[in-house]
Design a protein around this motif. Sequence first.
Motif, PDB file in Angstrom:
ATOM      1  N   LEU A  77       0.833  -1.200   0.000  1.00 11.19           N
ATOM      2  CA  LEU A  77       0.000   0.000   0.000  1.00 11.19           C
ATOM      3  C   LEU A  77       0.873   1.257   0.000  1.00 11.19           C
ATOM      4  CD1 LEU A  77      -2.901   0.969   0.003  1.00 11.19           C
ATOM      5  CD2 LEU A  77      -2.915   0.794   2.499  1.00 11.19           C
ATOM      6  N   PHE A  78       1.981   1.209   0.727  1.00  8.01           N
ATOM      7  CA  PHE A  78       2.894   2.358   0.750  1.00  8.01           C
ATOM      8  C   PHE A  78       3.474   2.619  -0.637  1.00  8.01           C
ATOM      9  CE2 PHE A  78       7.208   4.047   1.072  1.00  8.01           C
ATOM     10  CZ  PHE A  78       6.982   5.220   1.776  1.00  8.01           C
ATOM     11  N   LEU A  79       3.857   1.547  -1.331  1.00  4.15           N
ATOM     12  CA  LEU A  79       4.393   1.708  -2.684  1.00  4.15           C
ATOM     13  C   LEU A  79       3.342   2.266  -3.631  1.00  4.15           C
ATOM     14  CD1 LEU A  79       6.507  -1.583  -3.014  1.00  4.15           C
ATOM     15  CD2 LEU A  79       7.348   0.753  -2.668  1.00  4.15           C
ATOM     16  N   GLU A  80       2.094   1.862  -3.436  1.00  2.33           N
ATOM     17  CA  GLU A  80       1.006   2.382  -4.255  1.00  2.33           C
ATOM     18  C   GLU A  80       0.822   3.884  -4.022  1.00  2.33           C
ATOM     19  OE1 GLU A  80      -3.805   1.635  -4.812  1.00  2.33           O
ATOM     20  OE2 GLU A  80      -2.511  -0.002  -4.088  1.00  2.33           O
ATOM     21  N   ILE A  81       0.869   4.309  -2.753  1.00  2.00           N
ATOM     22  CA  ILE A  81       0.751   5.729  -2.434  1.00  2.00           C
ATOM     23  C   ILE A  81       1.973   6.489  -2.950  1.00  2.00           C
ATOM     24  CG2 ILE A  81       0.583   7.413  -0.554  1.00  2.00           C
ATOM     25  CD1 ILE A  81      -0.896   5.306   1.076  1.00  2.00           C
ATOM     26  N   PHE A  82       3.137   5.843  -2.924  1.00  2.00           N
ATOM     27  CA  PHE A  82       4.361   6.464  -3.436  1.00  2.00           C
ATOM     28  C   PHE A  82       4.225   6.780  -4.922  1.00  2.00           C
ATOM     29  CE2 PHE A  82       8.560   6.411  -5.335  1.00  2.00           C
ATOM     30  CZ  PHE A  82       9.319   7.175  -4.458  1.00  2.00           C
ATOM     31  N   VAL A  83       3.707   5.823  -5.696  1.00  2.00           N
ATOM     32  CA  VAL A  83       3.506   6.037  -7.133  1.00  2.00           C
ATOM     33  C   VAL A  83       2.428   7.103  -7.364  1.00  2.00           C
ATOM     34  CG1 VAL A  83       2.783   4.954  -9.304  1.00  2.00           C
ATOM     35  CG2 VAL A  83       4.261   3.710  -7.713  1.00  2.00           C
ATOM     36  N   LEU A  84       1.364   7.058  -6.564  1.00  2.00           N
ATOM     37  CA  LEU A  84       0.304   8.063  -6.669  1.00  2.00           C
ATOM     38  C   LEU A  84       0.854   9.462  -6.409  1.00  2.00           C
ATOM     39  CD1 LEU A  84      -2.698   8.844  -6.909  1.00  2.00           C
ATOM     40  CD2 LEU A  84      -2.944   8.311  -4.474  1.00  2.00           C
ATOM     41  N   SER A  85       1.735   9.593  -5.421  1.00  2.00           N
ATOM     42  CA  SER A  85       2.360  10.880  -5.121  1.00  2.00           C
ATOM     43  C   SER A  85       3.272  11.323  -6.253  1.00  2.00           C
ATOM     44  CB  SER A  85       3.162  10.786  -3.817  1.00  2.00           C
ATOM     45  OG  SER A  85       2.352  10.355  -2.755  1.00  2.00           O
ATOM     46  N   LEU A  86       3.976  10.370  -6.848  1.00  2.00           N
ATOM     47  CA  LEU A  86       4.879  10.682  -7.955  1.00  2.00           C
ATOM     48  C   LEU A  86       4.108  11.270  -9.132  1.00  2.00           C
ATOM     49  CD1 LEU A  86       7.772  10.476  -9.135  1.00  2.00           C
ATOM     50  CD2 LEU A  86       7.153   8.195  -9.971  1.00  2.00           C
TER      51      LEU A  86
END
Length: 350
Positions: A77-86
């Motif tokens: 989930l953190f990686l998903e939010i990381f990509v969303l932020s990117l």
Amino acid sequence: MKPSSLHNVYLRFKPLLLMVLAQLSYTFLYFITEASFNHGMNPHVYVTYRHIVAGIAMFPFAYFLERKIRPKLTLALFLEIFVLSLVGVTLTLNMYFASLRYTSPTFVASVVNTVAAVTFVIAVVLRLETLDLRNARGMAKVLGTLVSLAGVTIMTVYKGPAARNPGHPPIHIQRNNIIQEQWLKGSFLTIASSITWSAMYIMQAITLKRYPAQLSLTTWMCFLGAAQSAVFTVIVARKPADWRIGLNIDLWSTIYGGVVVSGLIVFIQLWCTDKRGPVFATMFNPISTILVAILAYFVFGEKLFLGSIVGAVVVIGGLYLLLWGKEGDHQEAQIKTKEQSDPKISQGEP
């Protein structure tokens, strides 16, 4: 009029008043950031500082208000939010505010109205949006999208003659001369930011299903986006002087963008979307476009080009065509939700 009646009127028009306030805030944002950039503020440094401020401002609200609904943050989930932020912060806003240096607030505010059309195209391609060309609303969505994109094309490739200002503007913002090459560069940056902005809406809707804490998600995006933008800015802005800001327009634009726009206004839009639906929130975007054009011309003395005026009118017309088509989908979804919650409705009982 009785106090209770006044209170009911206020509650009825509260979402409308809040969305108008949001558009007024966005209008001021264009001019305060443009003034800051012309003062020497680096747009990428601005994006970094703004989201640090926004994250700090939103953290206590997210932490205390969503303690019970915030799910556990797994690595996936953190990686998903990381990509969303990117996509939604780092790429979108760095391109968006960089484009403001090469075009004008009027142009940038007009192109923002195409985000709904681009989001619709991406949703159709990914089969997240249904498209029925056999009814009028389906045709309106397609026609509205094409009209909006045509309006952007007009603004990008055709500047035309500048409208003559009838008097002396009371406020003057020092501007760099914009040559055609810079205008095209800024236009493509604005369009590219609209595409990534639209992709962010799609990704955010998917992520919210797994992480249904809107304030917490926005706070995470602010901090991650600030970190990502900082890494990018260190590469492109290596002078230590680019990172220094004093008690001037640079500091005030950063605080305003972080606390008011990324904090308060985002919360207002989330509340209005929850109460009245996404179509209601989107339909107010042209208010900012019109206000920016009026203030830019009469107050700040910005040149308004014929291509920008015609293109903006076409874009807004296409936006409302698209929204009219999507309003039908929103009404159908509400009816289905009521039928599922109350079996009597689906059975045709009064």
